[in-house]
Design a protein around this motif. Structure first.
Motif, PDB file in Angstrom:
ATOM      1  N   UNK A 124       0.816  -1.226   0.000  1.00 27.13           N
ATOM      2  CA  UNK A 124       0.000   0.000   0.000  1.00 27.13           C
ATOM      3  C   UNK A 124       0.847   1.273   0.000  1.00 27.13           C
ATOM      4  N   UNK A 125       1.710   1.384   1.021  1.00 24.22           N
ATOM      5  CA  UNK A 125       2.491   2.618   1.132  1.00 24.22           C
ATOM      6  C   UNK A 125       3.532   2.761   0.009  1.00 24.22           C
ATOM      7  N   UNK A 163       1.438   3.964  -3.013  1.00 23.74           N
ATOM      8  CA  UNK A 163       0.733   5.244  -2.930  1.00 23.74           C
ATOM      9  C   UNK A 163       1.599   6.377  -2.413  1.00 23.74           C
ATOM     10  N   UNK A 164       2.630   6.050  -1.658  1.00 24.00           N
ATOM     11  CA  UNK A 164       3.482   7.118  -1.124  1.00 24.00           C
ATOM     12  C   UNK A 164       4.763   7.232  -1.937  1.00 24.00           C
ATOM     13  N   UNK A 184       5.116   5.860  -4.924  1.00 26.61           N
ATOM     14  CA  UNK A 184       4.747   5.776  -6.345  1.00 26.61           C
ATOM     15  C   UNK A 184       5.519   4.688  -7.078  1.00 26.61           C
ATOM     16  N   UNK A 214       5.588  -4.871   6.645  1.00 22.58           N
ATOM     17  CA  UNK A 214       4.907  -3.707   6.069  1.00 22.58           C
ATOM     18  C   UNK A 214       5.733  -2.434   6.283  1.00 22.58           C
ATOM     19  N   UNK A 265       8.773   0.257   3.282  1.00 22.99           N
ATOM     20  CA  UNK A 265       9.025   1.671   2.989  1.00 22.99           C
ATOM     21  C   UNK A 265      10.531   1.959   3.039  1.00 22.99           C
TER      22      UNK A 265
END
Lengths: 256, 366
Positions: free
Chosen positions: A114-115, A118-119, A121, A163, A167
């Motif tokens: 997810x991150x 969406x964060x 890209x 998760x 990042x």
């Protein structure tokens, strides 16, 4: 990990700097004049009785809590009300919670991607490959397509670590990551954290797992009543606690 | 030594008839104790008294073919469904010009094509169909109202089930996004956004829909510059949408309140930011929790569309009034109201079933 091994990964580069930080909840003074610096590659364990402000302290580092006085600088960026700066810092600071806080409506894989998507890209496929790598690292690649509700507590916490790692954070914050786990699952999570420490990750852990502290920490910090009472290398900290309150605390938790 | 069993007690035998299948089920559900036996008897007697006469009236003795009420009565004792056959066009389209019915029919069929990808995940070509869904409101507007070379139709001509569906579908589709924004606004820490949301919700919710419809039909004229004409149906659509959105906002706020704080924190700690964390993490869960209440609101809204008859729009109840006033069909209110009830029941039941399906699909075992 030997003392030499522990200090090897530490560099002189400053990751986190807290200078004279104070925080109040209404009238209640939770953090009192906190001064703390964390260097890249350093691993810090924070312990202390409940209500001593340890969770609040690390939650200030990614601004889940707002401090009212003093300065907090993460990777050269000061945390103020500036939303851009806050989001920028949150991208670089991973956090693992006591209650995992996985997103129950998404699969483990989707939780992980997810991150990055969406964060950061990142293209979906690349994000999935990255996620699969980390899921392998935390030893649950076969759970990727399951929903969090279908996993055991230990597996959920490992998914939550994966998760966060997706990042590619520069610092990891652990807020009592094993407190909500059944005893037989604590080890599987700690093993992952030890491995992470070996890889040189900068970590700040709030935990009562003293064995873990001895194994990986460069520094153990004892907090009570919102203050940092004592900090030292683990050998010294456990063998010769200087402050009375530290002695009392250690005698209480090490009894059994 | 071989073990001895009583007759019929061998473990390999199936359970006796009274302990399995239909016999057991009937006994457990209808005759398990004295109270249950009495209730069963009462229920059976009641059904015996009600069902056969109704079937006789509605089907056996019913008349489908007649030109007026007296012909019906002459032909049979039962329901005079002939009235529906005679007025079916009005009940469906209102006073929409007959030679343009195809436009309504097209819009109706396209509605399902537009809804399919929104309602179901596994629709072939879903990705492209979603673009069609997005364009549908504009397309439907031109089909129904005319323009762009199509013969214009005044909205005063809309009526019957067409009107119900136009108001119901617009209200439902328009109020959901608005309701979400209002719910988020109400939780916002920005004082102005918060205040406006609260004021809007409390005002709209505190006023009966009828009042809003009257405002739409009469009062609004005083506020608009003289000479401007603003279609009555459009005004009603706006009011119905606003009304439903206030209710939805509260329903969704309830859902948002049910999301643990940890979810917000986890989303924050990943650097998602407000809108992304709402869209990707919080709202999917909040809307999921709220499905039963959202559908409840939608069903309420759909049935409330019958109130527009008060501001002079000819929804099915309006049409039935006109029909009953016709000397040819006087006194057939039972037949007409049953037909309208069936229409509403089928629509609402479909919504209710869909919500169950959705809840089941979204369940992820937590």
């Amino acid at each position: 990990m030997s003392a030499q091994e522990k200090s090897m990964s530490v560099s002189d580069e400053m990751m986190i700097e807290m200078n004279g930080v104070h925080k109040w909840y209404g009238q209640f003074h939770v953090l009192k004049n906190i001064n703390l610096t964390v260097k890249r590659g350093e691993r810090i364990v924070i312990c202390g009785p409940s209500g001593s402000g340890k969770s609040t302290l690390i939650r200030c580092i990614n601004r889940l809590e707002e401090h009212q006085q003093g300065e907090i600088i993460v990777e050269g960026t000061e945390l103020t009300g500036n939303l851009k700066h806050i989001e920028q810092i949150r991208r670089e600071v991973g956090m693992v919670f006591q209650h995992f806080n996985l997103f129950p409506h998404l699969t483990v894989m989707e939780n992980c991607t997810l991150a990055p998507i969406w964060v950061r890209h990142m293209p979906k496929q690349e994000a999935e490959e990255l996620a699969m790598n980390y899921l392998r690292q935390v030893k649950i690649p076969e759970q990727a397509e399951k929903f969090p509700g279908q996993l055991s507590g230990g597996q959920q916490q490992r998914a939550a670590i994966a998760r966060s790692l997706c990042m590619r954070p520069k610092v990891m914050l652990f807020d009592e990551p094993t407190s909500a786990l059944d005893p037989e699952m604590i080890k599987e999570v700690l093993d992952i954290m030890i491995e992470l420490a070996r890889d040189g990750m900068t970590m700040i852990c709030v935990t009562h797992e003293m064995g873990f502290a001895k194994t990986v920490a460069n520094r153990v910090i004892f907090m009570d009543g919102g203050e940092i009472i004592e900090q030292n290398e683990p050998e010294e900290f456990f063998a010769n606690p200087k402050n009375e309150r530290t002695q009392l605390f250690l005698s209480q938790i090490l009894q059994h | 030594m071989q073990q001895q069993y009583e007759a019929g007690r061998h473990p390999d035998l199936p359970p006796p008839l009274v302990e399995r299948g239909a016999v057991k089920w009937v006994r457990d559900n209808f005759f398990s104790n004295a109270t249950s036996i009495v209730l069963t008897a009462v229920a059976v007697y009641f059904l015996y008294k009600v069902v056969p006469p109704f079937v006789e009236w509605a089907f056996v003795d019913a008349v489908w073919d007649a030109h007026h009420r007296n012909e019906c009565r002459a032909k049979g004792e039962g329901a005079c469904w002939a009235v529906l056959r005679a007025r079916i066009a009005q009940f469906t389209y209102g006073f929409y010009p007959a030679h343009l019915y195809w436009r309504v029919n097209t819009a109706f069929v396209l509605l399902f094509i537009a809804l399919a990808p929104l309602l179901f995940e596994h629709v072939p070509g879903r990705r492209y169909l979603l673009w069609f869904s997005l364009a549908y409101p504009v397309l439907a507007f031109f089909l129904l109202w005319g323009g762009l070379g199509l013969e214009p139709v005044e909205s005063a001509k809309f009526g019957g089930f067409l009107l119900t569906i136009v108001i119901g579908v617009t209200g439902i589709i328009g109020s959901l996004p608005l309701g979400i924004l209002l719910a988020l606004g109400r939780r916002s820490r920005l004082l102005i956004v918060h205040t406006i949301s609260v004021a809007f919700i409390e005002f709209v919710r505190g006023v009966p829909l009828i009042t809003l419809l009257f405002i739409a039909s009469t009062l609004l004229n005083y506020f608009l510059p003289p000479g401007t004409y603003f279609d009555l149906l459009l005004r009603v659509l706006i009011m119905v949408t606003l009304f439903a959105s206030a209710y939805l906002a509260e329903v969704i706020r309830g859902g948002l309140a049910g999301i643990p704080k940890g979810q917000f924190e986890a989303a924050d700690s990943l650097g998602l930011g407000y809108w992304k964390s709402m869209r990707l993490v919080i709202l999917p869960q909040a809307l999921h929790i709220s499905i039963p209440n959202i559908v409840n609101t939608f069903i309420g809204l759909y049935k409330d569309t019958t109130l527009v008859v008060i501001v002079g729009l000819a929804d099915p109840l309006g049409i039935s009034r006109a029909t009953l006033a016709d000397s040819k069909w006087q006194g057939l209110s039972t037949e007409i109201y049953i037909a309208i009830a069936v229409f509403f029941f089928v629509s609402c039941f479909a919504m209710s079933r869909y919500s169950l399906y959705l809840e089941k699909k979204l369940h992820t075992g937590h």
